[in-house]
Write an enzyme that holds these catalytic residues in place. Structure first.
Site, PDB file in Angstrom:
ATOM      1  N   LYS A   1     -30.840   1.280 -13.242  1.00 55.02           N
ATOM      2  CA  LYS A   1     -31.160   2.253 -12.197  1.00 55.02           C
ATOM      3  C   LYS A   1     -31.486   1.481 -10.920  1.00 55.02           C
ATOM      4  O   LYS A   1     -32.560   0.922 -10.782  1.00 55.02           O
ATOM      5  CB  LYS A   1     -32.356   3.110 -12.636  1.00 55.02           C
TER       6      LYS A   1
ATOM      7  N   GLU B   1     -42.294  -7.053 -13.459  1.00 54.15           N
ATOM      8  CA  GLU B   1     -42.431  -7.987 -12.344  1.00 54.15           C
ATOM      9  C   GLU B   1     -42.935  -7.150 -11.179  1.00 54.15           C
ATOM     10  O   GLU B   1     -42.181  -6.360 -10.611  1.00 54.15           O
ATOM     11  CB  GLU B   1     -41.081  -8.661 -12.061  1.00 54.15           C
TER      12      GLU B   1
ATOM     13  N   CYS C   1     -41.931  -9.671  -3.014  1.00 55.32           N
ATOM     14  CA  CYS C   1     -43.151  -9.564  -3.821  1.00 55.32           C
ATOM     15  C   CYS C   1     -43.934 -10.866  -3.824  1.00 55.32           C
ATOM     16  O   CYS C   1     -45.152 -10.856  -3.957  1.00 55.32           O
ATOM     17  CB  CYS C   1     -42.810  -9.140  -5.238  1.00 55.32           C
TER      18      CYS C   1
ATOM     19  N   GLU D   1     -50.960  -5.191  -0.914  1.00 52.61           N
ATOM     20  CA  GLU D   1     -49.618  -5.673  -0.623  1.00 52.61           C
ATOM     21  C   GLU D   1     -49.020  -4.806   0.485  1.00 52.61           C
ATOM     22  O   GLU D   1     -48.909  -3.591   0.338  1.00 52.61           O
ATOM     23  CB  GLU D   1     -48.760  -5.593  -1.883  1.00 52.61           C
TER      24      GLU D   1
END
Lengths: 281, 490
Positions: free
Chosen positions: B194, B268, B302, B399
C-alpha cells in the site's frame, strides 16, 4: 531426641536483597499432592515498580561490563547452581517430578548456563558484521542490549524454563524483572539465592513471586520496561502483554518463538546499532 | 600570506540559468487501477482519488482507492502466488527475477526519478542521484540473498512467512518500496503493498515494470488508497507479516491491531535525531553535514538531524556558518537541477510544519529564515532554524518532518549524550569531532539505531537501518533486513 527443623522464609529478590512483599501478602506454594510446602511472598504493584527501578539502575553497569566479565559471572552462576543441585532436586521432586527427571533437569540447567556463558563474547561476532557499503566508509553493525526486560518464566519445566529464559536475557547486558512460575515459586527463589551468591551485580536480575494474572498487566504497561519475554504467559496474558507493548513500543518474545537453548533468544533482546565513518587521509 | 584572495562573508547570490529536467521521459496515464494478480483492475470499491503535483497543485492522475473486496482480492492473489509459482520456484530462479527487476529499474531510472519528483515534490538532484541508485542497489543486493538464505544466520533453517502486507510513506516512495519489496521477495514471500496516498505513481510504474519483467502474477500486488486501505491490509487475516514505515502514532495503532494475531511485525517509525558538533570538529564539513542532515528531502526524513547540539564554546561561530550556508540553498522548482529544497509533500504536511514552527516562536525560541523567494503556487516552506531552543520546547521534542532545525547547546560529552537520548525516539544520531576515541565513546552511548560519525544521512543496501525505543523495531537493509521476512524457528 527429635530436632525442630528451621524453615526458610521465601521472599522476593529485588536489588540484590530479599525483601518481603511491601504489601505483606503471601500465598501457599503447593506440592504435587496439594500440600502446603511453604508460604511465599505475593508481590504487589509497588514491588514490581521497585524491581523495575532497581533493574534500570543496574543496566548501564551490567551492559558496560566487558563481554569476558559477563561470561565469567554467568559461568559462576553455573558453578553455584551445581553446588545447590541437591536442593533443586528436592524442590522439583516436591512438585511431583521423579528423582531421575529432577536430577536430569538440574544437570541440564547447569549445562545450559555454561552454554550461555560461552556466548557472551561470541554472539556479537555472530550477529554483527562489517557492511561492505558502496563508498569510502567504515560501516559496522553491532548488537546492543535492549535494556530492562520483563521475563514471564514458564510454569514448567520449573528450573530449566527459568534458567532458559533468565540467562539469555543477561548475556548481552540486559537486566530483568522476572515473574516466577506461579506454581513453582520455591525453585525460583532458590535460583535467586544462586544469583545473589554468583557475583551477579544487585538489580541485574530481580525475581518476583505471585499471581501472573495480577502482575503481568502491570509489567506489560510499565513505561520503563523495554521488552517482555512472554514465554511463560498463558494465551490471555500474551495478548495482554502485546497490548501493553503498544504504549512504548516494547519488544516482545512470544511463546514458542525460540527454544530455550538458542543464540536467537539472546538476539531477541538486542538492538542492532550501525555506525558509519568516512575513510580518508 | 595566503595565496588566495579572502572571500567575502556575504553570500554569493547570483542567478542560475534555469536547468529544468524534461518531463517528456515519463508518460502519466489519466487513470490507474489497482495492480492485482498481475494486471491493472478497476476497483470494486468504485472509489477513486486524485494525486497532485505538490509543486504546482496540478492534478497528475486519478488513482483507484482499494476497498475491503479489493484488498481481499490482492491478498488472495498473493496467497495463490505464494502457494503456486513463486513458492515452487527454486531460490536461484527467484534470485534471477529480483536481479532482472534491479536491472530494469536501472534502465528506467531517469523516468522513475522524474515521476518521483512530479508526484512527491523532491528535487530532481536527489531523486536522480540518491533515491533511484539506492532503489536499484537494494533490489540488486537482496536478489543475491534469495538462494543463500541458509548462510545468513548460522544454525537456522529459514522458511518464507507467506504474504507480506506492507504500508509505506510518502517521503521516499520508491526507495521505501524497495526497502520493503526486495527483502520480502528474496525471502520467498509475496507482497501486498500500500503506497502512500499522496505518492502512488512510482509504485504503479514499478508494478508495470514487475509485470514486464515476467514476475509471476500475484507475487507483487499494489493497492492504492489512504489510511483506511492501509488498515485493511494490516488487519487482513490472510496477511502473515506486516511491515510499516510511518509515524509513531500510526505504528502504535498497527502494533495494537496485530496483537494476538501471531502476525510478524516490523515498524520503522519517527525520529528526532541529535546531530552533535564538538568544538574540535572539522567545522566546514560539519556545516555541510548539518545542512544535509535537516534539509535533505525538505526534512521529510525520519532520521533527519532535526536537533543540532553544538558545544557551547563554538555556538555563535557555528550558527553563523550554518546561517550563511542556509542563504545559498535554492528553494523552488523540484525539476530544476540546481534546486536544493523542493516542495513540501502535501498541504496537510505544510500545515503541520507551520503549526509546530508557530509553537517554536510562541515558546520563545528565536527563528531564522533566509530571505528566499518562493513560488506562488504549490506547497513551500523556507529552510528554518531556531536558536535558544530548550529541551522542553515542542520543536525539540516532536517530529516536525520538515526543513526546520532546532539548535541547543552542551558543555560536556556526558551532557551531549544525555540530551541526545532525551527523547522517546531512537532512530539515528550524528556526531562530529576529530577525536577518534570520543566518536566511539559517543557511539556506544547513543540510543540510536544508526550513528553517523563525521557524516550524515548515508544509506546503503548492505547497511542495517532501524530504530531503538519508540522509533520501532526490526532492521531494513543488510543481512539483518532478512530476519523479519523469514520464519527462523528451529
Amino acid at each position: 531426641m527429635s530436632r525442630l527443623e528451621v524453615r526458610k522464609t521465601y521472599k522476593l529478590y529485588i536489588d540484590g536483597k530479599f525483601p518481603r512483599s511491601e504489601s505483606g501478602r503471601s500465598y501457599p506454594a503447593l506440592g504435587a499432592d496439594g500440600e502446603v510446602l511453604a508460604r511465599v511472598a505475593r508481590a504487589s504493584r509497588k514491588d514490581l515498580r521497585d524491581a523495575v527501578r532497581a533493574a534500570r539502575n543496574a543496566q548501564e553497569g551490567w551492559a558496560g561490563a566487558t563481554a569476558y566479565n559477563r561470561g565469567q559471572v554467568i559461568y559462576r552462576i553455573a558453578e553455584t547452581l551445581e553446588d545447590r543441585a541437591g536442593t533443586f532436586v528436592e524442590q522439583l521432586m516436591e512438585l511431583g517430578y521423579t528423582r531421575a527427571k529432577s536430577e536430569k533437569e538440574v544437570a541440564d540447567s547447569v549445562d545450559l548456563v555454561v552454554w550461555y556463558a560461552g556466548w557472551a563474547d561470541k554472539f556479537p561476532q555472530v550477529l554483527g558484521n562489517l557492511n561492505p557499503v558502496a563508498g569510502p566508509f567504515f560501516n559496522i553493525s553491532v548488537p546492543e542490549p535492549t535494556g530492562v526486560v520483563g521475563v514471564v518464566a514458564p510454569e514448567e519445566p520449573a528450573l530449566y524454563g527459568l534458567v532458559g529464559t533468565v540467562v539469555p536475557v543477561m548475556v548481552p547486558g540486559n537486566v530483568s524483572v522476572v515473574l516466577a512460575a506461579e506454581g513453582a515459586p520455591m525453585p525460583a527463589i532458590t535460583f535467586a539465592e544462586v544469583l545473589a551468591t554468583s557475583d551477579v551485580p544487585a538489580g541485574v536480575v530481580n525475581v518476583l513471586t505471585g499471581s501472573k494474572d495480577e502482575l503481568v498487566p502491570w509489567l506489560a504497561d510499565h513505561m520503563d520496561v523495554d521488552a517482555v519475554d512472554a514465554t511463560g504467559a498463558p494465551q490471555h496474558l500474551v495478548e495482554r502483554i502485546e497490548e501493553g507493548a503498544v504504549h512504548n513500543v516494547k519488544r516482545t518474545l512470544l511463546p514458542g518463538e525460540w527454544s530455550l537453548r538458542s543464540p536467537y533468544r539472546i538476539a531477541a533482546f538486542t538492538e542492532t546499532k550501525t555506525v558509519w565513518h568516512p575513510k580518508g587521509r | 600570506m595566503s595565496r588566495f584572495p579572502t572571500t567575502t562573508h556575504t553570500p554569493l547570490l547570483w542567478e542560475y540559468a534555469p536547468s529544468r529536467e524534461s518531463t517528456d521521459i515519463v508518460e502519466i496515464e489519466d487513470r490507474y487501477g489497482l495492480f492485482i494478480d498481475g494486471e491493472f483492475r478497476e476497483p470494486k470499491s468504485g472509489k477513486w482519488f486524485d494525486t497532485v503535483n505538490p509543486a504546482t497543485e496540478e492534478k497528475l492522475a486519478t488513482v483507484a482507492e482499494a476497498g475491503p473486496k479489493d484488498v481481499d482480492d490482492a491478498v488472495k492473489a498473493a496467497r495463490a502466488a505464494f502457494e503456486g509459482p513463486w513458492g515452487r520456484m527454486s531460490p536461484s530462479e527467484r534470485a534471477k527475477h529480483v536481479f532482472r527487476i534491479a536491472r530494469m529499474i536501472q534502465e528506467r531510472s531517469r523516468e522513475l526519478a522524474v515521476l518521483e519528483v512530479l508526484d512527491g515534490g523532491k528535487p530532481i538532484k536527489e531523486a536522480r542521484d540518491v533515491d533511484l541508485p539506492l532503489v536499484a542497489a537494494h533490489f540488486f543486493y537482496y536478489a543475491g540473498w534469495a538462494d543463500k538464505l541458509e548462510y545468513a544466520f548460522p544454525g537456522a533453517k529459514p522458511k518464507p512467512l507467506g504474504v507480506a502486507g506492507q504500508v509505506i510513506p510518502w517521503n521516499f516512495p520508491l526507495l521505501m518500496l524497495a526497502w520493503k519489496v526486495a527483502p520480502a521477495l528474496a525471502a520467498g514471500n509475496t507482497v501486498v503493498l500500500k503506497p502512500a496516498e499522496t505518492t502512488p505513481l512510482s509504485a504503479l510504474l514499478f508494478a508495470q515494470i514487475a509485470a514486464e519483467a515476467g514476475l509471476p502474477p500475484g507475487v507483487v500486488n499494489v493497492v492504492t488508497g489512504a489510511g483506511e486501505t492501509g488498515q485493511l491490509v494490516v488487519t487482513h487475516p490472510g496477511v502473515d507479516k506486516v511491515a510499516f514505515t510511518g509515524s509513531t502514532a500510526v505504528g502504535k495503532l498497527i502494533r495494537s491491531q496485530v496483537a494476538g494475531t501471531g502476525k510478524k511485525l516490523t515498524l520503522e517509525l519517527g525520529g528526532k535525531a541529535a546531530n552533535i558538533i564538538f568544538e574540535d570538529a572539522p567545522l566546514d564539513q560539519a556545516v555541510e553535514g548539518v545542512i544535509n542532515g535537516i534539509f535533505f528531502n525538505q526534512g521529510h526524513v525520519c532520521c533527519a538531524g532535526s536537533r543540532l547540539l553544538v558545544e557551547e564554546s563554538i555556538h555563535d561561530r557555528f550558527v553563523d556558518k550554518v546561517k550563511r550556508r542556509l542563504q545559498t540553498l535554492r528553494v523552488g522548482d523540484p525539476l530544476d537541477k540546481n534546486t536544493d529544497v523542493g516542495a513540501i509533500n502535501s498541504r496537510q504536511q505544510l500545515e503541520k510544519i507551520e503549526e509546530l514552527v508557530e509553537s517554536g516562536v510562541a515558546e520563545g525560541a528565536e527563528m531564522y529564515q533566509p530571505d528566499c523567494p518562493l513560488p506562488a503556487k504549490g506547497f513551500w516552506f523556507r529552510p528554518t532554524l531556531f536558536t535558544g531552543v530548550s529541551q522542553s520546547h515542542r520543536i525539540a521534542q516532536e517530529e516536525i518532518f520538515g526543513p526546520v532545525l532546532s539548535i541547543l547547546t552542551f558543555r560536556t560529552p556526558e551532557e551531549a549524550v544525555e540530551k541526545a537520548n532525551n527523547t522517546p525516539y531512537g532512530l539515528s544520531a550524528g556526531v562530529w569531532t576529530s577525536k577518534g576515541s570520543r566518536i566511539l565513546w559517543m557511539a556506544d552511548r547513543m540510543k540510536a539505531g544508526v550513528v553517523w560519525a563525521n557524516t550524515y544521512n548515508k544509506f546503503d543496501p548492505t547497511s542495517p537501518f532501524g530504530g531503538y525505543k519508540e522509533s520501532g523495531f526490526g532492521r531494513e537493509g543488510g543481512r539483518h533486513g532478512l530476519l523479519p521476512y523469514l520464519d527462523w524457528s528451529e
